[in-house]
Design a protein around this motif. Structure first.
Motif, PDB file in Angstrom:
ATOM      1  N   LEU A 113     -11.183  24.525  -7.581  1.00 16.01           N
ATOM      2  CA  LEU A 113      -9.746  24.790  -7.650  1.00 16.01           C
ATOM      3  C   LEU A 113      -8.940  23.518  -7.909  1.00 16.01           C
ATOM      4  N   LEU A 114      -9.404  22.382  -7.376  1.00 20.46           N
ATOM      5  CA  LEU A 114      -8.814  21.077  -7.669  1.00 20.46           C
ATOM      6  C   LEU A 114      -9.929  20.166  -8.150  1.00 20.46           C
ATOM      7  N   ARG A 115      -9.645  19.364  -9.185  1.00 24.79           N
ATOM      8  CA  ARG A 115     -10.686  18.481  -9.721  1.00 24.79           C
ATOM      9  C   ARG A 115     -10.215  17.036  -9.711  1.00 24.79           C
ATOM     10  N   SER A 116     -10.746  16.255  -8.785  1.00 29.92           N
ATOM     11  CA  SER A 116     -10.549  14.801  -8.750  1.00 29.92           C
ATOM     12  C   SER A 116      -9.085  14.391  -8.923  1.00 29.92           C
ATOM     13  N   VAL A 117      -8.231  14.994  -8.102  1.00 29.21           N
ATOM     14  CA  VAL A 117      -6.802  14.686  -8.169  1.00 29.21           C
ATOM     15  C   VAL A 117      -6.542  13.318  -7.541  1.00 29.21           C
ATOM     16  N   CYS A 118      -5.837  12.462  -8.260  1.00 26.15           N
ATOM     17  CA  CYS A 118      -5.452  11.145  -7.757  1.00 26.15           C
ATOM     18  C   CYS A 118      -3.935  10.976  -7.926  1.00 26.15           C
ATOM     19  N   LEU A 119      -3.280  10.604  -6.850  1.00 23.78           N
ATOM     20  CA  LEU A 119      -1.854  10.280  -6.918  1.00 23.78           C
ATOM     21  C   LEU A 119      -1.476   9.521  -5.660  1.00 23.78           C
ATOM     22  N   ASP A 120      -0.356   8.818  -5.716  1.00 25.00           N
ATOM     23  CA  ASP A 120       0.134   8.143  -4.526  1.00 25.00           C
ATOM     24  C   ASP A 120       1.640   8.301  -4.424  1.00 25.00           C
ATOM     25  N   VAL A 121       2.118   8.228  -3.196  1.00 25.65           N
ATOM     26  CA  VAL A 121       3.543   8.336  -2.906  1.00 25.65           C
ATOM     27  C   VAL A 121       3.956   7.098  -2.133  1.00 25.65           C
ATOM     28  N   ARG A 122       4.970   6.418  -2.611  1.00 23.45           N
ATOM     29  CA  ARG A 122       5.449   5.211  -1.952  1.00 23.45           C
ATOM     30  C   ARG A 122       6.457   5.549  -0.860  1.00 23.45           C
ATOM     31  N   GLU A 123       6.660   4.624   0.050  1.00 21.60           N
ATOM     32  CA  GLU A 123       7.674   4.825   1.080  1.00 21.60           C
ATOM     33  C   GLU A 123       9.045   5.000   0.431  1.00 21.60           C
ATOM     34  N   GLY A 124       9.800   5.995   0.912  1.00 20.40           N
ATOM     35  CA  GLY A 124      11.142   6.226   0.402  1.00 20.40           C
ATOM     36  C   GLY A 124      11.208   6.809  -0.992  1.00 20.40           C
ATOM     37  N   GLU A 125      10.098   7.343  -1.490  1.00 21.63           N
ATOM     38  CA  GLU A 125      10.036   7.890  -2.845  1.00 21.63           C
ATOM     39  C   GLU A 125       9.963   9.412  -2.822  1.00 21.63           C
ATOM     40  N   ALA A 171       0.851  -1.194   0.000  1.00 22.71           N
ATOM     41  CA  ALA A 171       0.000   0.000   0.000  1.00 22.71           C
ATOM     42  C   ALA A 171       0.887   1.245   0.000  1.00 22.71           C
ATOM     43  N   PRO A 172       0.466   2.303  -0.702  1.00 25.75           N
ATOM     44  CA  PRO A 172       1.282   3.518  -0.730  1.00 25.75           C
ATOM     45  C   PRO A 172       1.317   4.204   0.634  1.00 25.75           C
ATOM     46  N   LEU A 173       2.382   4.941   0.865  1.00 25.83           N
ATOM     47  CA  LEU A 173       2.476   5.743   2.083  1.00 25.83           C
ATOM     48  C   LEU A 173       1.393   6.815   2.088  1.00 25.83           C
ATOM     49  N   LEU A 174       1.288   7.557   0.980  1.00 25.27           N
ATOM     50  CA  LEU A 174       0.266   8.594   0.819  1.00 25.27           C
ATOM     51  C   LEU A 174      -0.594   8.240  -0.378  1.00 25.27           C
ATOM     52  N   ALA A 175      -1.901   8.245  -0.195  1.00 26.15           N
ATOM     53  CA  ALA A 175      -2.830   7.959  -1.289  1.00 26.15           C
ATOM     54  C   ALA A 175      -3.870   9.076  -1.357  1.00 26.15           C
ATOM     55  N   ILE A 176      -3.816   9.847  -2.423  1.00 28.60           N
ATOM     56  CA  ILE A 176      -4.809  10.899  -2.672  1.00 28.60           C
ATOM     57  C   ILE A 176      -5.752  10.376  -3.744  1.00 28.60           C
ATOM     58  N   ASP A 177      -7.034  10.312  -3.412  1.00 32.20           N
ATOM     59  CA  ASP A 177      -8.014   9.690  -4.309  1.00 32.20           C
ATOM     60  C   ASP A 177      -9.184  10.647  -4.531  1.00 32.20           C
ATOM     61  N   GLY A 178      -9.272  11.186  -5.739  1.00 33.73           N
ATOM     62  CA  GLY A 178     -10.405  12.032  -6.117  1.00 33.73           C
ATOM     63  C   GLY A 178     -10.488  13.345  -5.349  1.00 33.73           C
ATOM     64  N   LEU A 179      -9.352  13.906  -4.967  1.00 36.80           N
ATOM     65  CA  LEU A 179      -9.368  15.136  -4.169  1.00 36.80           C
ATOM     66  C   LEU A 179      -9.873  16.318  -5.000  1.00 36.80           C
TER      67      LEU A 179
END
Length: 295
Positions: A24-36, A4-12
């Motif tokens: 101002l933000l439309r359905s932003v999705c991204l993830d950040v892995r540990e150590g990345e 699982a990602p360290l940070l998971a942004i889903d549909g922000l």
């Protein structure tokens, strides 16, 4: 099995609180892995810093999240109470701010500012606190740390101030750091040293980093993966090397073309083509995000 990602942004999504509640933000999705190190890149007003502030829970009062989740190690940050969020800040998420010339309090010595988190959240005192402060400055390669700790911000250089802010961000060993354009106010030589230092500290601590920048040269140096933003929406994301070598979205290609390069003949800078800008604005308009909507 993929961890699982360290940070998971889903549909922000986020909007202005006041009518007409412009998105101002439309359905932003991204993830950040540990150590990345994950780069957020785009021109000024793309929404990069807004995403970072949303993760930190420090959005201006004029802006409100209106959809999606932000999960750190499975915990939804948007659902935390103020007291729980305060406990998370510094210990699990930290910030390297944009401008070292204004981020430090001019009326307080470096020691007091560097050790705020250690005193409040680790309860360190006395010699143990001073020893930790000295060790932090040694980690960021500041010579004569004892002398620097006694100084005020105006008595040290901009590059040294940024090193102190980096040391403060790593002081409580957070899982994730938001680096909000941390080299913008620095000259090129100092910028290179600071980027190398952030990468070194990030690797030694195993910390995930969200690196906010508009500079694709910086992205190429420090970011493992990359999310390209325009007007509050994601237009492309993936491995940094792959995107820079062969961008798939016209806007990403236009950003690369707009970057001055010494190995390119003719004009050093190529503006984003009008047809690309027009297509992006048309897409924004379908979501009520016309010109001037970005932050």
């Amino acid at each position: 099995m993929v961890p699982a990602p360290l940070l998971a942004i889903d549909g922000l999504s986020a909007r202005l609180r006041a009518p007409p509640h412009r998105p101002l933000l439309r359905s932003v999705c991204l993830d950040v892995r540990e150590g990345e190190v994950h780069g957020l890149v785009g021109e000024s007003g793309a929404g990069k810093s807004t995403i970072g502030k949303a993760v930190l829970g420090i959005l201006p009062r004029a802006i409100e999240p209106c959809g999606g989740t932000i999960r750190l190690s499975g915990t939804d940050l948007l659902g935390l109470s103020p007291a729980r969020l305060d406990a998370v800040l510094g210990t699990e998420i930290a910030l390297i701010p944009q401008d070292p010339m204004t981020a430090l309090n001019p009326s307080r010595r470096i020691f007091d500012q560097l050790t705020d988190g250690l005193r409040l959240k680790r309860r360190l005192r006395g010699q143990a606190l001073r020893d930790k402060a000295v060790a932090l400055l040694q980690d960021v390669q500041i010579p004569d740390p004892e002398a620097v700790l006694r100084r005020y911000p105006h008595e040290i250089s901009g590059g040294m101030r940024q090193r102190i802010l980096i040391a403060a961000a790593f002081s409580l060993d957070p899982k994730l750091i938001i680096a909000d354009e941390p080299t913008t106010a620095l000259d090129v030589t100092v910028q290179k040293e600071v980027l190398r230092l952030i990468r070194k500290m990030q690797r030694s601590h195993g910390t995930g980093v969200v690196f906010v920048t508009h500079d694709l040269g910086v992205v190429a140096q420090v970011c493992d993966r990359l999310t390209v933003l325009y007007g509050g929406m994601v237009v492309e994301q993936g491995e940094t090397a792959a995107i820079l070598a062969a961008p798939s979205h016209p806007y990403t290609r236009a950003l690369l073309d707009a970057t001055p390069r010494h190995d390119r003949t003719g004009s050093g800078m190529r503006p984003i083509p009008p047809q690309v800008a027009a297509a992006l604005q048309a897409e924004l308009a379908r979501y009520g995000m016309g010109p001037g909507a970005h932050v």
